[in-house]
Write a protein that holds these residues in place. Structure first.
Motif, PDB file in Angstrom:
ATOM      1  N   THR A 198       1.235  30.382  44.110  1.00  0.00           N
ATOM      2  CA  THR A 198       1.431  31.546  43.242  1.00  0.00           C
ATOM      3  C   THR A 198       1.911  31.102  41.866  1.00  0.00           C
ATOM      4  O   THR A 198       1.448  31.620  40.847  1.00  0.00           O
ATOM      5  N   PHE A 199       2.822  30.136  41.838  1.00  0.00           N
ATOM      6  CA  PHE A 199       3.313  29.610  40.569  1.00  0.00           C
ATOM      7  C   PHE A 199       2.168  29.003  39.756  1.00  0.00           C
ATOM      8  O   PHE A 199       2.055  29.235  38.550  1.00  0.00           O
ATOM      9  N   GLN A 200       1.313  28.240  40.419  1.00  0.00           N
ATOM     10  CA  GLN A 200       0.185  27.625  39.719  1.00  0.00           C
ATOM     11  C   GLN A 200      -0.758  28.684  39.145  1.00  0.00           C
ATOM     12  O   GLN A 200      -1.251  28.545  38.027  1.00  0.00           O
ATOM     13  N   GLN A 201      -1.005  29.744  39.899  1.00  0.00           N
ATOM     14  CA  GLN A 201      -1.863  30.824  39.413  1.00  0.00           C
ATOM     15  C   GLN A 201      -1.223  31.521  38.216  1.00  0.00           C
ATOM     16  O   GLN A 201      -1.894  31.816  37.220  1.00  0.00           O
ATOM     17  N   ASN A 202       0.086  31.810  38.324  1.00  0.00           N
ATOM     18  CA  ASN A 202       0.789  32.473  37.229  1.00  0.00           C
ATOM     19  C   ASN A 202       0.837  31.592  35.985  1.00  0.00           C
ATOM     20  O   ASN A 202       0.648  32.072  34.863  1.00  0.00           O
TER      21      ASN A 202
END
Length: 132
Positions: A6-10
């Motif tokens: 999720t962090f990578q997507q954000n």
């Protein structure tokens, strides 16, 4: 593992946005500096690039709060507080390195404005409609 993906997507979405905004700001600063013949504003470009760790920290904070089970309004306050603290710490670091005079009234006003703006941004993110 969910945090990491999720962090990578954000972070990817944030950096896409910044890749559009920062070059536009840089171009404006460069053209303005050339027009005015005053090249001291070009340091702003260095400050913009040096603030990228703040973007990563704010994105990590946002991701962690979004994945938590806390109330959305409490999360917005925590996000705004944490990000404001990051920016103030960055300001003090820049002041320490630069050695210029510290303007506490400016810092207080900007901290209050940043806190309100960041809380509002958190409540609006992600800027998607219908899963798009």
């Amino acid at each position: 593992m969910k945090f990491k993906t999720t962090f990578q997507q954000n972070l990817k979405a944030t950096l896409k946005f910044l890749s559009l905004v920062i070059p536009a700001i840089a171009l404006f600063i460069i053209v303005d500096s050339i027009k005015e013949g005053d090249y001291s504003n070009l340091m702003i470009l260095v400050y913009l690039l040096a603030s990228m760790p703040l973007v990563v920290l704010a994105t990590a904070t946002y991701t962690g709060l979004k994945l938590s089970s806390l109330n959305k309004f409490l999360c917005s306050v925590l996000f705004a507080f944490a990000t404001t603290v990051f920016v103030v710490a960055y300001y003090f670091l820049a002041w320490f390195i630069d050695g210029s005079e510290l303007d506490f009234s400016f810092l207080q006003r900007m901290s209050a404005i940043m806190f309100v703006v960041l809380a509002g941004i958190y409540l609006q993110l992600p800027w998607k409609q219908n899963g798009v």
